[in-house]
Design a protein around this motif. Structure first.
Motif, PDB file in Angstrom:
ATOM      1  N   ILE A 120       0.840  -1.205   0.000  1.00  0.00           N
ATOM      2  CA  ILE A 120       0.000   0.000   0.000  1.00  0.00           C
ATOM      3  C   ILE A 120       0.875   1.256   0.000  1.00  0.00           C
ATOM      4  CG2 ILE A 120      -1.671   1.341   1.330  1.00  0.00           C
ATOM      5  CD1 ILE A 120      -2.739  -1.412   2.393  1.00  0.00           C
ATOM      6  N   VAL A 121       1.862   1.296   0.870  1.00  0.00           N
ATOM      7  CA  VAL A 121       2.705   2.501   0.946  1.00  0.00           C
ATOM      8  C   VAL A 121       3.499   2.652  -0.357  1.00  0.00           C
ATOM      9  CG1 VAL A 121       4.479   3.734   2.247  1.00  0.00           C
ATOM     10  CG2 VAL A 121       2.841   2.303   3.467  1.00  0.00           C
ATOM     11  N   ALA A 122       3.993   1.536  -0.878  1.00  0.00           N
ATOM     12  CA  ALA A 122       4.746   1.594  -2.142  1.00  0.00           C
ATOM     13  C   ALA A 122       3.866   2.119  -3.277  1.00  0.00           C
ATOM     14  CB  ALA A 122       5.285   0.208  -2.489  1.00  0.00           C
ATOM     15  N   ALA A 123       2.594   1.742  -3.260  1.00  0.00           N
ATOM     16  CA  ALA A 123       1.679   2.180  -4.327  1.00  0.00           C
ATOM     17  C   ALA A 123       1.512   3.692  -4.347  1.00  0.00           C
ATOM     18  CB  ALA A 123       0.318   1.507  -4.153  1.00  0.00           C
ATOM     19  N   CYS A 124       1.699   4.311  -3.194  1.00  0.00           N
ATOM     20  CA  CYS A 124       1.518   5.768  -3.083  1.00  0.00           C
ATOM     21  C   CYS A 124       2.805   6.539  -3.380  1.00  0.00           C
ATOM     22  CB  CYS A 124       1.036   6.131  -1.687  1.00  0.00           C
ATOM     23  SG  CYS A 124      -0.605   5.495  -1.342  1.00  0.00           S
ATOM     24  N   ALA A 125       3.870   5.829  -3.697  1.00  0.00           N
ATOM     25  CA  ALA A 125       5.157   6.501  -3.928  1.00  0.00           C
ATOM     26  C   ALA A 125       5.485   6.541  -5.417  1.00  0.00           C
ATOM     27  CB  ALA A 125       6.263   5.776  -3.172  1.00  0.00           C
ATOM     28  N   GLU A 126       6.136   7.620  -5.820  1.00  0.00           N
ATOM     29  CA  GLU A 126       6.497   7.749  -7.229  1.00  0.00           C
ATOM     30  C   GLU A 126       7.603   6.772  -7.613  1.00  0.00           C
ATOM     31  OE1 GLU A 126       7.236  11.983  -7.910  1.00  0.00           O
ATOM     32  OE2 GLU A 126       5.428  12.355  -6.723  1.00  0.00           O
ATOM     33  N   ARG A 127       8.514   6.507  -6.697  1.00  0.00           N
ATOM     34  CA  ARG A 127       9.618   5.583  -6.989  1.00  0.00           C
ATOM     35  C   ARG A 127       9.823   4.616  -5.837  1.00  0.00           C
ATOM     36  NH1 ARG A 127      12.957   6.936 -11.138  1.00  0.00           N
ATOM     37  NH2 ARG A 127      15.026   6.505 -10.366  1.00  0.00           N
ATOM     38  N   PHE A 128      10.177   3.391  -6.197  1.00  0.00           N
ATOM     39  CA  PHE A 128      10.494   2.362  -5.195  1.00  0.00           C
ATOM     40  C   PHE A 128      12.000   2.109  -5.275  1.00  0.00           C
ATOM     41  CE2 PHE A 128       8.673  -1.651  -3.084  1.00  0.00           C
ATOM     42  CZ  PHE A 128       9.890  -2.028  -2.546  1.00  0.00           C
ATOM     43  N   VAL A 129      12.700   2.418  -4.207  1.00  0.00           N
ATOM     44  CA  VAL A 129      14.131   2.121  -4.131  1.00  0.00           C
ATOM     45  C   VAL A 129      14.294   0.860  -3.286  1.00  0.00           C
ATOM     46  CG1 VAL A 129      16.388   2.913  -3.338  1.00  0.00           C
ATOM     47  CG2 VAL A 129      14.792   4.550  -4.395  1.00  0.00           C
ATOM     48  N   CYS A 130      14.748  -0.201  -3.929  1.00  0.00           N
ATOM     49  CA  CYS A 130      14.950  -1.474  -3.228  1.00  0.00           C
ATOM     50  C   CYS A 130      16.394  -1.563  -2.752  1.00  0.00           C
ATOM     51  CB  CYS A 130      14.632  -2.642  -4.165  1.00  0.00           C
ATOM     52  SG  CYS A 130      14.933  -4.261  -3.419  1.00  0.00           S
ATOM     53  N   ILE A 131      16.563  -1.908  -1.492  1.00  0.00           N
ATOM     54  CA  ILE A 131      17.905  -2.039  -0.921  1.00  0.00           C
ATOM     55  C   ILE A 131      18.093  -3.494  -0.480  1.00  0.00           C
ATOM     56  CG2 ILE A 131      18.294   0.367  -0.301  1.00  0.00           C
ATOM     57  CD1 ILE A 131      17.186  -0.153   2.473  1.00  0.00           C
ATOM     58  N   ALA A 132      19.160  -4.095  -0.960  1.00  0.00           N
ATOM     59  CA  ALA A 132      19.319  -5.531  -0.709  1.00  0.00           C
ATOM     60  C   ALA A 132      20.781  -5.939  -0.809  1.00  0.00           C
ATOM     61  CB  ALA A 132      18.505  -6.322  -1.730  1.00  0.00           C
ATOM     62  N   ASP A 133      21.127  -6.992  -0.095  1.00  0.00           N
ATOM     63  CA  ASP A 133      22.453  -7.578  -0.303  1.00  0.00           C
ATOM     64  C   ASP A 133      22.367  -8.564  -1.462  1.00  0.00           C
ATOM     65  OD1 ASP A 133      22.356 -10.525   0.766  1.00  0.00           O
ATOM     66  OD2 ASP A 133      21.240  -9.324   2.221  1.00  0.00           O
ATOM     67  N   GLU A 134      23.508  -8.945  -2.002  1.00  0.00           N
ATOM     68  CA  GLU A 134      23.497  -9.701  -3.256  1.00  0.00           C
ATOM     69  C   GLU A 134      22.874 -11.088  -3.149  1.00  0.00           C
ATOM     70  OE1 GLU A 134      27.492  -9.863  -4.702  1.00  0.00           O
ATOM     71  OE2 GLU A 134      28.122 -11.365  -3.248  1.00  0.00           O
ATOM     72  N   SER A 135      22.654 -11.587  -1.938  1.00  0.00           N
ATOM     73  CA  SER A 135      21.991 -12.892  -1.803  1.00  0.00           C
ATOM     74  C   SER A 135      20.535 -12.820  -2.270  1.00  0.00           C
ATOM     75  CB  SER A 135      22.038 -13.373  -0.345  1.00  0.00           C
ATOM     76  OG  SER A 135      21.207 -12.567   0.470  1.00  0.00           O
ATOM     77  N   LYS A 136      19.978 -11.624  -2.381  1.00  0.00           N
ATOM     78  CA  LYS A 136      18.576 -11.464  -2.779  1.00  0.00           C
ATOM     79  C   LYS A 136      18.405 -11.391  -4.300  1.00  0.00           C
ATOM     80  CE  LYS A 136      17.683 -10.668   1.663  1.00  0.00           C
ATOM     81  NZ  LYS A 136      17.145  -9.430   2.179  1.00  0.00           N
ATOM     82  N   ASP A 137      19.511 -11.298  -5.007  1.00  0.00           N
ATOM     83  CA  ASP A 137      19.512 -11.119  -6.467  1.00  0.00           C
ATOM     84  C   ASP A 137      19.380 -12.500  -7.125  1.00  0.00           C
ATOM     85  OD1 ASP A 137      19.942  -9.995  -8.972  1.00  0.00           O
ATOM     86  OD2 ASP A 137      22.132  -9.996  -8.762  1.00  0.00           O
ATOM     87  N   VAL A 138      18.212 -12.802  -7.703  1.00  0.00           N
ATOM     88  CA  VAL A 138      17.967 -14.144  -8.248  1.00  0.00           C
ATOM     89  C   VAL A 138      17.516 -14.067  -9.704  1.00  0.00           C
ATOM     90  CG1 VAL A 138      17.339 -15.066  -5.963  1.00  0.00           C
ATOM     91  CG2 VAL A 138      15.544 -14.214  -7.489  1.00  0.00           C
ATOM     92  N   ALA A 139      17.722 -15.161 -10.420  1.00  0.00           N
ATOM     93  CA  ALA A 139      17.276 -15.206 -11.821  1.00  0.00           C
ATOM     94  C   ALA A 139      15.769 -15.434 -11.888  1.00  0.00           C
ATOM     95  CB  ALA A 139      18.028 -16.306 -12.560  1.00  0.00           C
ATOM     96  N   VAL A 140      15.277 -16.310 -11.024  1.00  0.00           N
ATOM     97  CA  VAL A 140      13.844 -16.637 -10.996  1.00  0.00           C
ATOM     98  C   VAL A 140      13.374 -16.582  -9.549  1.00  0.00           C
ATOM     99  CG1 VAL A 140      12.093 -18.403 -11.477  1.00  0.00           C
ATOM    100  CG2 VAL A 140      14.043 -18.129 -13.030  1.00  0.00           C
ATOM    101  N   LEU A 141      12.280 -15.861  -9.307  1.00  0.00           N
ATOM    102  CA  LEU A 141      11.733 -15.770  -7.950  1.00  0.00           C
ATOM    103  C   LEU A 141      11.191 -17.119  -7.484  1.00  0.00           C
ATOM    104  CD1 LEU A 141       9.658 -12.448  -8.324  1.00  0.00           C
ATOM    105  CD2 LEU A 141      11.933 -12.702  -7.294  1.00  0.00           C
ATOM    106  N   GLY A 142      11.260 -17.357  -6.184  1.00  0.00           N
ATOM    107  CA  GLY A 142      10.575 -18.523  -5.641  1.00  0.00           C
ATOM    108  C   GLY A 142      11.418 -19.458  -4.799  1.00  0.00           C
ATOM    109  N   GLN A 143      12.727 -19.192  -4.705  1.00  0.00           N
ATOM    110  CA  GLN A 143      13.488 -19.996  -3.747  1.00  0.00           C
ATOM    111  C   GLN A 143      13.106 -19.592  -2.332  1.00  0.00           C
ATOM    112  OE1 GLN A 143      17.761 -20.272  -4.489  1.00  0.00           O
ATOM    113  NE2 GLN A 143      17.324 -19.905  -6.641  1.00  0.00           N
ATOM    114  N   PHE A 144      12.812 -18.316  -2.149  1.00  0.00           N
ATOM    115  CA  PHE A 144      12.282 -17.842  -0.874  1.00  0.00           C
ATOM    116  C   PHE A 144      10.779 -18.102  -0.889  1.00  0.00           C
ATOM    117  CE2 PHE A 144      10.722 -14.981   2.324  1.00  0.00           C
ATOM    118  CZ  PHE A 144      11.719 -14.930   3.266  1.00  0.00           C
ATOM    119  N   PRO A 145      10.240 -18.630   0.211  1.00  0.00           N
ATOM    120  CA  PRO A 145       8.796 -18.926   0.216  1.00  0.00           C
ATOM    121  C   PRO A 145       7.957 -17.664   0.034  1.00  0.00           C
ATOM    122  CG  PRO A 145       9.797 -19.334   2.374  1.00  0.00           C
ATOM    123  CD  PRO A 145      10.916 -19.062   1.431  1.00  0.00           C
TER     124      PRO A 145
END
Ligand SMILES: O=C[C@H](O)[C@H](O)[C@H](O)COP(=O)(O)O
Length: 235
Positions: A120-145
């Motif tokens: 909801i909060v993201a929907a109200c923002a003009e830009r979404f800045v995602c901050i993550a360590d490289e373990s979150k960078d995946v080719a296909v989503l879904g290894q994380f439940p």
């Protein structure tokens, strides 16, 4: 089966990467901050580090909308005013972590059960800045439940419908969201088409929302690398 604790285990090295992206996020949004600016702030260990960095600028901008009670409390602890979303118009930016992010900037979020307010909060923002360590960078989503927030009385019904979709929903015992709802986690559920899957799951009666942020993904990714650098990618 790997547990959530394992998924979310925080090593000192990972914390250093999260701290680095939190600092980079502060530099990313600094030009947007004026005495009138309200920004959206996410939830989780990476977002917490961003809040700590943001605290160094408390008083130079108007305040923040938080995506969870925990983040609201942390923001206030740094002297940052927290606003009800209903009292705020569009915000220039929303900063938050992710559990996974794919090359198209679609994300899985909600490991900390904050997915609905985050969306909801993201929907109200003009830009979404995602901050993550490289373990979150995946080719296909879904290894994380993939988390699905459900109205409590609909939990078993929604679980049965998710099984028909090929998922293996597990009730996240003992967790109640800030909205008073429950979470089903979909393990071993590779997501090739995140926009379609986000919409499909959300159409089930009793689902509040699911943790796919695909129709509205990130606009900027700040990714902490093991070598200490922060890579910036833009959608
Ligand atoms: O519900 C929690 C949020 O979606 C978090 O942004 C996500 O789980 C990432 O959390 P962390 O930065 O702790 O890995």
């Amino acid at each position: 089966m790997e547990t959530f604790m394992a998924f979310r285990s925080k090593t000192a090295a990972q914390d250093a990467l999260k701290r680095a992206v939190a600092k980079a996020a502060l530099e990313e949004i600094r030009p947007l901050l004026t005495p009138e600016t309200v920004i959206g702030v996410g939830t989780g260990s990476t977002a917490n580090m961003f809040i700590d960095e943001l605290g160094t600028l408390a008083g130079t901008f108007k305040g923040a909308v938080a995506s969870s009670e925990a983040s609201a409390e942390r923001l206030r602890g740094h002297g940052i005013d927290v606003f009800d979303l209903n009292s705020v118009g569009s915000m220039p930016v929303y900063v938050d972590g992710a559990d996974e992010i794919d090359p198209g900037f679609a994300m899985i979020k909600g490991g900390g059960a904050a997915l609905t307010r985050e969306k909801i909060v993201a929907a109200c923002a003009e830009r979404f800045v995602c901050i993550a360590d490289e373990s979150k960078d995946v080719a296909v989503l879904g290894q994380f439940p993939l988390p699905v927030e459900v109205i409590p009385m609909a939990r078993s019904y929604v679980a049965r419908e998710l099984v028909k979709m090929g998922a293996d929903p597990i009730y996240r015992q003992g967790v109640i969201t800030d909205n008073g709802n429950q979470i089903l986690d979909l393990y071993d559920f590779p997501i090739e088409h995140p926009v379609e899957m986000e919409s499909r799951i959300n159409q089930l009666v009793g689902v509040v929302t699911n943790g796919l942020f695909a129709a509205r993904g990130a606009d900027v990714l700040l990714l902490g690398r093991k070598d200490g650098s922060v890579e910036r990618r833009e959608a």
